[in-house]
Design a protein around this motif. Structure first.
Motif, PDB file in Angstrom:
ATOM      1  N   ALA A   1      -6.936  -1.506   3.458  1.00  0.00           N
ATOM      2  CA  ALA A   1      -6.720  -1.503   1.774  1.00  0.00           C
ATOM      3  C   ALA A   1      -7.895  -1.214   1.355  1.00  0.00           C
ATOM      4  CB  ALA A   1      -5.990  -2.204   1.390  1.00  0.00           C
ATOM      5  N   ILE A   2      -8.857  -1.588   1.658  1.00  0.00           N
ATOM      6  CA  ILE A   2      -9.787  -0.547   0.443  1.00  0.00           C
ATOM      7  C   ILE A   2     -10.300   0.708   1.057  1.00  0.00           C
ATOM      8  CG2 ILE A   2     -12.675  -0.959   0.620  1.00  0.00           C
ATOM      9  CD1 ILE A   2     -12.263  -4.058   0.473  1.00  0.00           C
ATOM     10  N   GLU A   3     -10.206   0.734   2.289  1.00  0.00           N
ATOM     11  CA  GLU A   3     -10.355   2.649   3.490  1.00  0.00           C
ATOM     12  C   GLU A   3      -9.281   3.942   2.404  1.00  0.00           C
ATOM     13  OE1 GLU A   3     -10.282   1.836   7.032  1.00  0.00           O
ATOM     14  OE2 GLU A   3     -12.516   1.247   6.954  1.00  0.00           O
TER      15      GLU A   3
ATOM     16  N   LEU B   1       0.602  -1.113  -0.094  1.00  0.00           N
ATOM     17  CA  LEU B   1       0.057   0.058   0.014  1.00  0.00           C
ATOM     18  C   LEU B   1       0.817   1.037  -0.109  1.00  0.00           C
ATOM     19  CD1 LEU B   1      -3.663   0.509   0.152  1.00  0.00           C
ATOM     20  CD2 LEU B   1      -2.005  -2.284   0.804  1.00  0.00           C
ATOM     21  N   ALA B   2       1.825   0.861  -0.648  1.00  0.00           N
ATOM     22  CA  ALA B   2       2.696   2.471  -0.591  1.00  0.00           C
ATOM     23  C   ALA B   2       2.895   3.111  -0.934  1.00  0.00           C
ATOM     24  CB  ALA B   2       4.453   1.400  -0.423  1.00  0.00           C
ATOM     25  N   ASP B   3       1.756   3.004  -1.866  1.00  0.00           N
ATOM     26  CA  ASP B   3       1.509   4.377  -3.286  1.00  0.00           C
ATOM     27  C   ASP B   3      -0.022   5.142  -2.560  1.00  0.00           C
ATOM     28  OD1 ASP B   3       3.428   3.310  -4.180  1.00  0.00           O
ATOM     29  OD2 ASP B   3       2.723   2.344  -6.750  1.00  0.00           O
ATOM     30  N   TYR B   4      -0.751   4.738  -1.264  1.00  0.00           N
ATOM     31  CA  TYR B   4      -1.928   5.045  -0.971  1.00  0.00           C
ATOM     32  C   TYR B   4      -1.581   5.799   0.262  1.00  0.00           C
ATOM     33  CZ  TYR B   4      -4.070   2.554  -5.390  1.00  0.00           C
ATOM     34  OH  TYR B   4      -4.270   2.160  -5.786  1.00  0.00           O
ATOM     35  N   ALA B   5      -0.437   5.092   1.081  1.00  0.00           N
ATOM     36  CA  ALA B   5      -0.448   5.742   2.009  1.00  0.00           C
ATOM     37  C   ALA B   5       0.692   5.812   2.537  1.00  0.00           C
ATOM     38  CB  ALA B   5      -1.102   5.013   3.584  1.00  0.00           C
ATOM     39  N   ALA B   6       1.662   6.529   3.264  1.00  0.00           N
ATOM     40  CA  ALA B   6       2.666   6.801   4.460  1.00  0.00           C
ATOM     41  C   ALA B   6       2.802   5.634   5.147  1.00  0.00           C
ATOM     42  CB  ALA B   6       2.826   8.016   5.468  1.00  0.00           C
ATOM     43  N   PRO B   7       4.309   4.976   5.931  1.00  0.00           N
ATOM     44  CA  PRO B   7       3.601   3.768   6.619  1.00  0.00           C
ATOM     45  C   PRO B   7       3.179   3.822   8.468  1.00  0.00           C
ATOM     46  CG  PRO B   7       5.622   3.397   5.944  1.00  0.00           C
ATOM     47  CD  PRO B   7       5.596   4.890   5.652  1.00  0.00           C
ATOM     48  N   ASP B   8       3.477   4.926   8.403  1.00  0.00           N
ATOM     49  CA  ASP B   8       2.944   4.840  10.231  1.00  0.00           C
ATOM     50  C   ASP B   8       0.993   5.377  10.357  1.00  0.00           C
ATOM     51  OD1 ASP B   8       5.274   5.268  11.511  1.00  0.00           O
ATOM     52  OD2 ASP B   8       6.135   7.135  11.574  1.00  0.00           O
TER      53      ASP B   8
ATOM     54  N   GLY C   1     -11.575   2.810  -1.932  1.00  0.00           N
ATOM     55  CA  GLY C   1     -11.912   1.083  -2.995  1.00  0.00           C
ATOM     56  C   GLY C   1     -11.695   1.093  -3.955  1.00  0.00           C
ATOM     57  N   ARG C   2     -10.652   2.009  -4.216  1.00  0.00           N
ATOM     58  CA  ARG C   2      -9.700   1.351  -5.691  1.00  0.00           C
ATOM     59  C   ARG C   2      -8.405   0.035  -5.594  1.00  0.00           C
ATOM     60  NH1 ARG C   2      -6.933   5.961  -7.268  1.00  0.00           N
ATOM     61  NH2 ARG C   2      -7.661   7.551  -4.917  1.00  0.00           N
ATOM     62  N   VAL C   3      -8.325  -0.384  -4.507  1.00  0.00           N
ATOM     63  CA  VAL C   3      -7.076  -1.656  -4.493  1.00  0.00           C
ATOM     64  C   VAL C   3      -7.355  -2.216  -5.365  1.00  0.00           C
ATOM     65  CG1 VAL C   3      -8.536  -2.590  -2.707  1.00  0.00           C
ATOM     66  CG2 VAL C   3      -5.890  -3.004  -2.964  1.00  0.00           C
ATOM     67  N   ALA C   4      -6.855  -2.754  -5.592  1.00  0.00           N
ATOM     68  CA  ALA C   4      -6.639  -3.633  -6.872  1.00  0.00           C
ATOM     69  C   ALA C   4      -6.665  -4.929  -6.465  1.00  0.00           C
ATOM     70  CB  ALA C   4      -4.919  -4.269  -7.729  1.00  0.00           C
TER      71      ALA C   4
ATOM     72  N   GLU D   1      -2.345 -11.333  -2.357  1.00  0.00           N
ATOM     73  CA  GLU D   1      -1.453 -11.104  -2.103  1.00  0.00           C
ATOM     74  C   GLU D   1      -1.760 -11.014  -0.893  1.00  0.00           C
ATOM     75  OE1 GLU D   1       2.224  -9.381  -3.677  1.00  0.00           O
ATOM     76  OE2 GLU D   1       0.797  -8.326  -4.488  1.00  0.00           O
ATOM     77  N   ILE D   2      -2.489 -10.091  -0.043  1.00  0.00           N
ATOM     78  CA  ILE D   2      -2.812  -9.681   2.069  1.00  0.00           C
ATOM     79  C   ILE D   2      -3.531 -11.413   2.364  1.00  0.00           C
ATOM     80  CG2 ILE D   2      -4.231  -9.130   3.201  1.00  0.00           C
ATOM     81  CD1 ILE D   2      -4.079  -6.307   1.924  1.00  0.00           C
ATOM     82  N   MET D   3      -4.127 -12.471   1.232  1.00  0.00           N
ATOM     83  CA  MET D   3      -4.835 -13.001   1.960  1.00  0.00           C
ATOM     84  C   MET D   3      -3.746 -14.435   1.393  1.00  0.00           C
ATOM     85  SD  MET D   3      -8.346 -12.922  -0.717  1.00  0.00           S
ATOM     86  CE  MET D   3      -8.592 -15.040   0.411  1.00  0.00           C
ATOM     87  N   ALA D   4      -2.901 -14.008   0.628  1.00  0.00           N
ATOM     88  CA  ALA D   4      -1.683 -15.266   0.275  1.00  0.00           C
ATOM     89  C   ALA D   4      -0.835 -15.014   1.823  1.00  0.00           C
ATOM     90  CB  ALA D   4      -0.524 -14.694  -1.070  1.00  0.00           C
TER      91      ALA D   4
END
Length: 237
Positions: free
Chosen positions: A72-74, A33-40, A78-81, A87-90
């Protein structure tokens, strides 16, 4: 003076490693999720989701995975691939298949406690996953009873000890979580022994009951046998 009759052991991060695998998976989640939110910020959102969802999903890996998907959805609005969700489930499946790594002195501590006490494994989380970990740990045959509970409250401990013919005021609980393994047992009238772990989930943090006569802290499980040998009801530190 009457001896303590029952010794309860927590499982995750007391007898074997657990939180370390959550941290590794959370690092993978951060990269995804690096393209959508900073780690903290992402960690704050994930922790908030976990806190909200405990009442729905309980504790454990499956609830953690669902909270990651929700986060991830939040954060992507809602644009998460779908590939990210996959990958999260894996990553969650990898956690559920990870080999058990016993912590130092775990086996010896249970064996020594069982010489003169009834020993119980008291843990919370997903039933199937906790049963898997116990089976793989090789410790299962050492316990007189195993209890997998939805949450660790004073009432839950009282019921567990009663089911095994004991009482909270003659029981001692050993664990790494101040919030789950120490404070509720003391509130029920028993003894709490804290074994710190280098990694503790944020939702398990609580202030220690410093100075309480039924609270003890040991650096690791190696000192438990000596404590049990000298601890009697009515004694203080």
């Amino acid at each position: 003076m009457r001896d303590i009759l029952t010794v309860g052991f927590d499982a995750d991060d007391t007898l074997w490693q657990n939180e370390a695998f959550f941290r590794l998976t959370q690092a993978q989640f951060t990269d995804l999720l690096a393209d959508y939110a900073a780690p903290d910020h992402l960690h704050e959102r994930l922790l908030a989701a976990e806190r909200r969802n405990i009442g729905h999903y309980g504790y454990g890996i499956k609830g953690f995975v669902l909270s990651m998907i929700e986060t991830a959805i939040e954060v992507t609005e809602g644009r998460v691939a779908a590939t990210v969700i996959a990958e999260i489930m894996a990553a969650g499946r990898d956690m559920l298949a990870h080999p058990i790594e016993l912590l130092p002195h775990a086996r010896e501590a249970v064996i020594e406690a069982a010489r003169d006490h009834q020993v119980l494994l008291i843990t919370k989380g997903d039933l199937l996953d906790q049963e898997r970990k116990l089976a793989q740990s090789g410790l299962g045959e050492l316990f007189h009873g195993v209890e997998i509970v939805s949450d660790k409250t004073p009432e839950a401990y009282e019921k567990v000890f009663a089911r095994h013919g004991g009482r909270a005021d003659r029981a001692l609980m050993v664990g790494n979580s101040m919030k789950s393994d120490v404070l509720p047992v003391i509130a029920a009238g028993g003894w709490g022994v804290h074994i710190p772990h280098g990694l503790t989930w944020a939702l398990e943090h609580a202030e220690p009951p410093t100075g309480h006569v039924r609270f003890y802290s040991l650096p690791d499980l190696g000192g438990l046998a000596d404590l049990l040998a000298t601890l009697h009801i009515g004694t203080t530190h």
